[in-house]
Write a protein that holds these residues in place. Structure first.
Motif, mmCIF file in Angstrom:
data_model
loop_
_atom_site.group_PDB
_atom_site.id
_atom_site.type_symbol
_atom_site.label_atom_id
_atom_site.label_comp_id
_atom_site.label_asym_id
_atom_site.label_seq_id
_atom_site.Cartn_x
_atom_site.Cartn_y
_atom_site.Cartn_z
ATOM 1 N N LEU A 232 0.867 -1.190 0.000
ATOM 2 C CA LEU A 232 0.000 0.000 0.000
ATOM 3 C C LEU A 232 0.895 1.229 0.000
ATOM 4 C CD1 LEU A 232 -2.915 1.135 0.166
ATOM 5 C CD2 LEU A 232 -2.584 1.303 2.621
ATOM 6 N N THR A 233 0.708 2.080 -0.993
ATOM 7 C CA THR A 233 1.424 3.364 -0.992
ATOM 8 C C THR A 233 0.400 4.485 -0.982
ATOM 9 O OG1 THR A 233 1.586 3.094 -3.370
ATOM 10 C CG2 THR A 233 3.612 2.824 -2.160
ATOM 11 N N GLN A 234 0.791 5.583 -0.402
ATOM 12 C CA GLN A 234 -0.099 6.742 -0.346
ATOM 13 C C GLN A 234 0.619 7.932 -0.959
ATOM 14 O OE1 GLN A 234 -3.414 6.873 1.914
ATOM 15 N NE2 GLN A 234 -3.155 4.995 0.767
ATOM 16 N N TYR A 235 -0.165 8.763 -1.631
ATOM 17 C CA TYR A 235 0.398 9.974 -2.231
ATOM 18 C C TYR A 235 0.096 11.137 -1.297
ATOM 19 C CZ TYR A 235 1.103 13.722 -5.601
ATOM 20 O OH TYR A 235 1.530 14.854 -6.235
ATOM 21 N N PHE A 236 1.142 11.762 -0.795
ATOM 22 C CA PHE A 236 0.962 12.894 0.122
ATOM 23 C C PHE A 236 1.409 14.185 -0.541
ATOM 24 C CE2 PHE A 236 1.914 9.550 3.509
ATOM 25 C CZ PHE A 236 0.572 9.398 3.851
ATOM 26 N N LYS A 237 0.711 15.262 -0.184
ATOM 27 C CA LYS A 237 1.086 16.598 -0.675
ATOM 28 C C LYS A 237 1.144 17.538 0.511
ATOM 29 C CE LYS A 237 -2.088 17.585 -3.751
ATOM 30 N NZ LYS A 237 -2.854 18.200 -4.825
ATOM 31 N N HIS A 238 2.060 18.489 0.444
ATOM 32 C CA HIS A 238 2.127 19.467 1.520
ATOM 33 C C HIS A 238 2.789 20.723 0.982
ATOM 34 C CE1 HIS A 238 2.172 20.847 5.623
ATOM 35 N NE2 HIS A 238 3.478 21.062 5.593
ATOM 36 N N LYS A 239 2.272 21.869 1.421
ATOM 37 C CA LYS A 239 2.793 23.132 0.903
ATOM 38 C C LYS A 239 3.421 23.927 2.045
ATOM 39 C CE LYS A 239 1.212 26.267 -2.689
ATOM 40 N NZ LYS A 239 0.057 26.802 -3.399
ATOM 41 N N ILE A 240 4.624 24.394 1.811
ATOM 42 C CA ILE A 240 5.227 25.303 2.804
ATOM 43 C C ILE A 240 5.672 26.552 2.072
ATOM 44 C CG2 ILE A 240 6.968 25.634 4.600
ATOM 45 C CD1 ILE A 240 7.330 22.629 4.730
ATOM 46 N N GLY A 241 5.065 27.661 2.461
ATOM 47 C CA GLY A 241 5.442 28.975 1.921
ATOM 48 C C GLY A 241 5.651 28.972 0.412
ATOM 49 N N GLY A 242 4.647 28.494 -0.329
ATOM 50 C CA GLY A 242 4.717 28.563 -1.793
ATOM 51 C C GLY A 242 5.415 27.380 -2.441
ATOM 52 N N THR A 243 6.061 26.536 -1.659
ATOM 53 C CA THR A 243 6.698 25.357 -2.266
ATOM 54 C C THR A 243 5.814 24.134 -2.029
ATOM 55 O OG1 THR A 243 8.813 26.302 -1.659
ATOM 56 C CG2 THR A 243 8.841 24.019 -2.417
ATOM 57 N N GLN A 244 5.498 23.455 -3.115
ATOM 58 C CA GLN A 244 4.655 22.268 -3.010
ATOM 59 C C GLN A 244 5.556 21.031 -2.936
ATOM 60 O OE1 GLN A 244 0.872 22.102 -3.542
ATOM 61 N NE2 GLN A 244 1.374 20.174 -2.562
ATOM 62 N N SER A 246 5.610 16.762 -2.610
ATOM 63 C CA SER A 246 4.762 15.578 -2.735
ATOM 64 C C SER A 246 5.636 14.334 -2.762
ATOM 65 C CB SER A 246 3.917 15.664 -4.009
ATOM 66 O OG SER A 246 4.757 15.627 -5.131
ATOM 67 N N GLU A 247 5.045 13.237 -2.297
ATOM 68 C CA GLU A 247 5.789 11.964 -2.278
ATOM 69 C C GLU A 247 4.791 10.813 -2.367
ATOM 70 O OE1 GLU A 247 8.326 11.044 1.108
ATOM 71 O OE2 GLU A 247 9.373 12.955 0.837
ATOM 72 N N ASN A 248 5.223 9.748 -2.997
ATOM 73 C CA ASN A 248 4.508 8.489 -2.911
ATOM 74 C C ASN A 248 5.192 7.707 -1.805
ATOM 75 O OD1 ASN A 248 2.325 8.017 -4.705
ATOM 76 N ND2 ASN A 248 3.775 8.248 -6.405
ATOM 77 N N VAL A 249 4.487 7.480 -0.744
ATOM 78 C CA VAL A 249 5.142 6.859 0.405
ATOM 79 C C VAL A 249 4.585 5.461 0.634
ATOM 80 C CG1 VAL A 249 5.776 7.182 2.820
ATOM 81 C CG2 VAL A 249 5.270 9.164 1.404
ATOM 82 N N SER A 250 5.472 4.526 0.867
ATOM 83 C CA SER A 250 5.034 3.165 1.150
ATOM 84 C C SER A 250 4.524 3.106 2.584
ATOM 85 C CB SER A 250 6.215 2.213 0.954
ATOM 86 O OG SER A 250 5.902 0.986 1.556
ATOM 87 N N VAL A 251 3.296 2.610 2.724
ATOM 88 C CA VAL A 251 2.693 2.523 4.057
ATOM 89 C C VAL A 251 2.736 1.074 4.544
ATOM 90 C CG1 VAL A 251 0.561 2.848 5.352
ATOM 91 C CG2 VAL A 251 1.175 4.472 3.566
ATOM 92 N N PHE A 252 2.610 0.167 3.595
ATOM 93 C CA PHE A 252 2.605 -1.243 3.959
ATOM 94 C C PHE A 252 3.330 -2.026 2.870
ATOM 95 C CE2 PHE A 252 0.726 -5.490 3.916
ATOM 96 C CZ PHE A 252 0.812 -5.840 5.249
ATOM 97 N N THR A 253 4.219 -2.913 3.269
ATOM 98 C CA THR A 253 4.949 -3.726 2.304
ATOM 99 C C THR A 253 4.309 -5.105 2.260
ATOM 100 O OG1 THR A 253 6.872 -2.580 3.118
ATOM 101 C CG2 THR A 253 7.284 -4.389 1.609
ATOM 102 N N GLN A 254 4.151 -5.624 1.068
ATOM 103 C CA GLN A 254 3.405 -6.880 0.930
ATOM 104 C C GLN A 254 3.956 -7.980 1.836
ATOM 105 O OE1 GLN A 254 3.753 -8.085 -3.269
ATOM 106 N NE2 GLN A 254 4.917 -9.804 -2.481
#
Ligand SMILES: [Zn+2]
Length: 507
Positions: A232-244, A246-254
């Motif tokens: 299971l991977t999740q796509y996260f986004k976060h903005k700090i002071g105009g910079t976006q 993002s990462e695809n982060v592994s949450v669970f490994t098979q």
């Protein structure tokens, strides 16, 4: 030059050699309506032709002649060769070879509803409308009419013959070498129907194949009670002071797990469903038989659900994925917090790098004397204010050296001393070089924490050379590599020449 014209007596197309000479030919130009004079006793220097009686021959006269000649070609043809058919339908090219047909009858300017076809011919496969294009392509409305009414129709494009001799057009028409486009293919309907029948059969076959395969997997699963829970991977986004960020982060490994119990709950045309127990927890295991849609019954399940989706290509394996994962919610939240923390650290890293680059002058003032002494001590310069050699001026900015927080020239010079202290022609690991350098110059206080948190997550090469020890050294050595002083390998380098001597201005 006009060599075909319409006769006023018969309204038929006449060739210059088949009419009486002069005005007696009784022909007219259908482009401008002027009377024509047949000149068919021409000397060898000029071939026979019609000339206008009172007007000047213009482009329209020639266009009309070409159009007429082509129309009459089809009107008088005994046989017609219909070109190959090929069109895209549902991602597949449907085709039919060119065919040769006997022309049973033909008609000029055939009225069809509110349109006129240039020529229609009757053949054993039915009526075929022929359009001749000299300048303008067949009007959009007429084409739409042919298509809506499924009238076999084809357009011949003669525009490239306007500047050529008309005999060339006639010759190419006879040999069916003129470019043509189907407006509505004679066998379009049949090809589409056949293809749809084929697709329907394929659908049934593939569905049965998926059913068999799901049945087999279920039988095995129920026997061994083992299932591999997918990644299971999740796509996260976060903005700090105009910079976006993002990462695809592994949450669970098979992971393969042993279920305590597993049994079949339902099998329909769309899916088969198993219920597995893992101690007190339930995990639903659904085998979907169709792509693109999650059946309502499966979407409504509560608890953990994993699904097997058939592949697009029937020769590839079906894929497993999570549909619902309530038990991973806390893990996802934790992973997201880590991600946001990384975003902050990435921002910190950028700030440190910018600060380093903007402070070059201050760092120079702080370190120049140390460098000058080092140059003297190593007999690389005898001047009080040594200048920079070519290799030191090769690259302007060294953002990769931000963590040493010193004038980059001093850092580079120490780097050469470290490398020169190692045996020639042996591989020196970048990591060792970094560590030796860190013994001589204090690392920035942020470096270790940034390295620890970000090293596994940087993807771009530019970012790697700011945080990963090997990449930092490889990047810093770029001028020496380009000037063939060292050989850079995957995780280390080989010295070809002593590097320190290249810092001397004498070199
Ligand atoms: Zn004319």
């Amino acid at each position: 030059m006009l060599i075909y014209a319409l006769s006023r007596d018969t309204n038929k197309l006449e060739h210059i050699d088949s009419v009486p000479n002069g005005l007696k030919c009784n022909c007219f130009c259908s482009g401008c309506n002027d009377a024509l004079v047949a000149k068919n006793n021409c000397s060898s220097s000029r071939s026979n032709h019609f000339s206008h009686y009172s007007k000047d021959e213009n482009r329209n006269c020639l266009m009309t002649q070409l159009h007429l000649a082509a129309q009459h070609h089809f009107l008088n043809a005994e046989y017609i060769t219909l070109p190959e058919v090929s069109f895209l339908y549902k991602d597949e090219f449907l085709t039919n070879k060119a065919i040769n047909l006997k022309v049973l009858s033909a008609q000029l300017e055939t009225k069809m509803d509110r349109y006129y076809a240039d020529v229609t011919i009757e053949t054993e496969i039915g009526t075929i409308a022929i359009e001749v294009c000299v300048t303008h392509k067949n009007e959009h409305d007429k084409t739409a009419y042919y298509q809506q009414n499924k009238i076999a129709s084809i357009e011949y494009d003669l525009s490239s013959y306007l500047s050529k001799d008309i005999d060339e057009a006639i010759k190419d028409l006879n040999e069916y070498a003129v470019e043509s486009t189907w407006l509505y293919e004679w066998c379009r309907d049949e090809l589409i129907q056949n293809h749809n029948v084929f697709l329907a059969k394929e659908k049934v076959r593939i569905h049965q194949k998926r059913q068999r395969s799901a049945k087999l997997s279920m039988t095995k699963l129920m026997f061994h009670k083992r299932i591999t829970l997918p990644d299971l991977t999740q796509y996260f986004k976060h903005k700090i002071g105009g910079t976006q960020y993002s990462e695809n982060v592994s949450v669970f490994t098979q992971k393969e797990i042993q279920l305590t119990e597993v049994f079949e709950v339902a099998s329909t045309q769309k899916y088969s469903l198993l219920k597995g127990n893992l101690n007190k927890h339930i995990i639903w295991i659904a085998f979907l038989l169709e792509r693109n849609q999650i059946p309502d019954d499966i979407a409504k399940l509560s608890g953990s659900v994993i699904i097997q989706t058939p592949s697009i290509n029937e020769n590839e394996q079906a894929t497993w994925s999570w549909l619902k994962y309530p038990r991973l919610a806390r893990r996802i939240e934790h992973t997201k917090k880590q991600f946001i923390n990384r975003c902050k650290l990435k921002k910190q890293l950028k700030r440190n790098v910018s600060w380093f680059l903007l402070n070059t002058d201050n760092l120079y003032k702080k370190d120049y004397q140390t460098w000058s002494n080092w140059m003297k001590k190593n007999k690389l310069s005898s001047q009080v204010y040594p200048k920079l050699s070519y290799v030191l001026r090769y690259k302007k900015e060294y953002s990769c050296l931000w963590m040493f927080n010193s004038w980059h020239i001093l850092t580079l010079s120490y780097l050469t001393e470290i490398i020169d202290s190692k045996p020639q022609n042996s591989i020196i690991s970048y990591r060792d070089i970094f560590d030796d350098l860190a013994q001589r110059i204090d690392l920035h206080e942020d470096f270790l924490i940034l390295e620890q948190n970000l090293a596994d997550f940087v993807i771009k090469d530019d970012d790697k050379s700011l945080i990963i020890r090997e990449n930092i050294i490889e990047e810093a050595l770029l001028p020496f590599r380009e000037l063939m002083q060292i050989l850079c390998l995957h995780d280390g380098c080989k010295r070809i020449n002593p590097l320190m001597s290249s810092l001397s201005l004498g070199n």
